[in-house]
Scaffold this motif. Sequence first.
Motif, mmCIF file in Angstrom:
data_model
loop_
_atom_site.group_PDB
_atom_site.id
_atom_site.type_symbol
_atom_site.label_atom_id
_atom_site.label_comp_id
_atom_site.label_asym_id
_atom_site.label_seq_id
_atom_site.Cartn_x
_atom_site.Cartn_y
_atom_site.Cartn_z
ATOM 1 N N SER A 195 -7.211 -1.485 2.080
ATOM 2 C CA SER A 195 -6.551 -0.291 2.594
ATOM 3 C C SER A 195 -6.985 0.041 4.015
ATOM 4 O O SER A 195 -6.293 0.747 4.749
ATOM 5 N N ASN A 230 -0.302 -4.333 3.636
ATOM 6 C CA ASN A 230 -0.665 -3.033 4.165
ATOM 7 C C ASN A 230 -0.050 -2.916 5.575
ATOM 8 O O ASN A 230 -0.425 -3.666 6.464
ATOM 9 N N TRP A 239 -0.939 -8.683 -1.563
ATOM 10 C CA TRP A 239 -0.782 -7.300 -1.108
ATOM 11 C C TRP A 239 -0.365 -7.258 0.355
ATOM 12 O O TRP A 239 -0.601 -8.195 1.113
ATOM 13 N N LYS A 242 0.824 -1.202 0.000
ATOM 14 C CA LYS A 242 0.000 0.000 0.000
ATOM 15 C C LYS A 242 0.863 1.260 0.000
ATOM 16 O O LYS A 242 0.597 2.195 -0.754
ATOM 17 N N PHE A 293 -4.512 1.869 -4.152
ATOM 18 C CA PHE A 293 -4.245 0.515 -3.655
ATOM 19 C C PHE A 293 -5.447 -0.410 -3.883
ATOM 20 O O PHE A 293 -5.320 -1.477 -4.491
#
Length: 227
Positions: free
Chosen positions: A206, A126, A124, A102, A108
């Motif tokens: 996110s 974060n 991903w 992110k 994102f």
Amino acid sequence: MGSDDIFKKRREERKKRNYGYMQPKANSYLIVTEGEKTEPLYLRGIIQQIEDKMGGNVDVVEIPLIDIRGEGCSTCKLIEKTNDLVRKAKIIYQNVWVVFDKDDFDDFDKAIDEGKDKDYKVAWSNQSFEYWAYLHFHYSDAALHRDQWCKKLDEIFKQYNLGIGGYKKNYSEIYGMLNLNDGVTTAIKNAKRRMAGFDTSKMKPSEYDPGTTMHVLVSELKKYLDE
């Protein structure tokens, strides 16, 4: 049938002859990473073990962040780059993964959705890959800035005498360092524990800080080592 129609028909037939035989290559991976250091180095570590064991067919393509960050849209630009690589590839990859963090990018969630729309798998993190790295040693659900994760890793690397003077992003043996005491298995377990609380119907990636789906990619690759 007019001459234009005949030309179009013949062109389509040529396309079928030229490309119709192509099928996804079994056990093939295209892994496209946002970073040029930590992520590809880590993945190459596990891929090297796979190749040593069974000659695995895995391609890692690194996309230097510096080449796309100036666009102000790093994550979505990575999806575009992946599209180009898939289109130009001489084989059809069975698995296409996109790996990104992110960081401070506003696109994102959009990039994750775009990747999934293309049937890509997205690993991903974060805020950053360093959270995934930290999980190799300890569990945490603390929402920390990526710089703080780096500091925590620095303390751990010094504690276990890993690397030279602490944590750095360019260790070629980063996978082996993090796998100290079967750290990869620990990270997968910790990530599953953390992501069990992620409700895709109510929150966006996110909004889930910290969080990571790196364990899904690593678990998929690790199965070749565990067979």
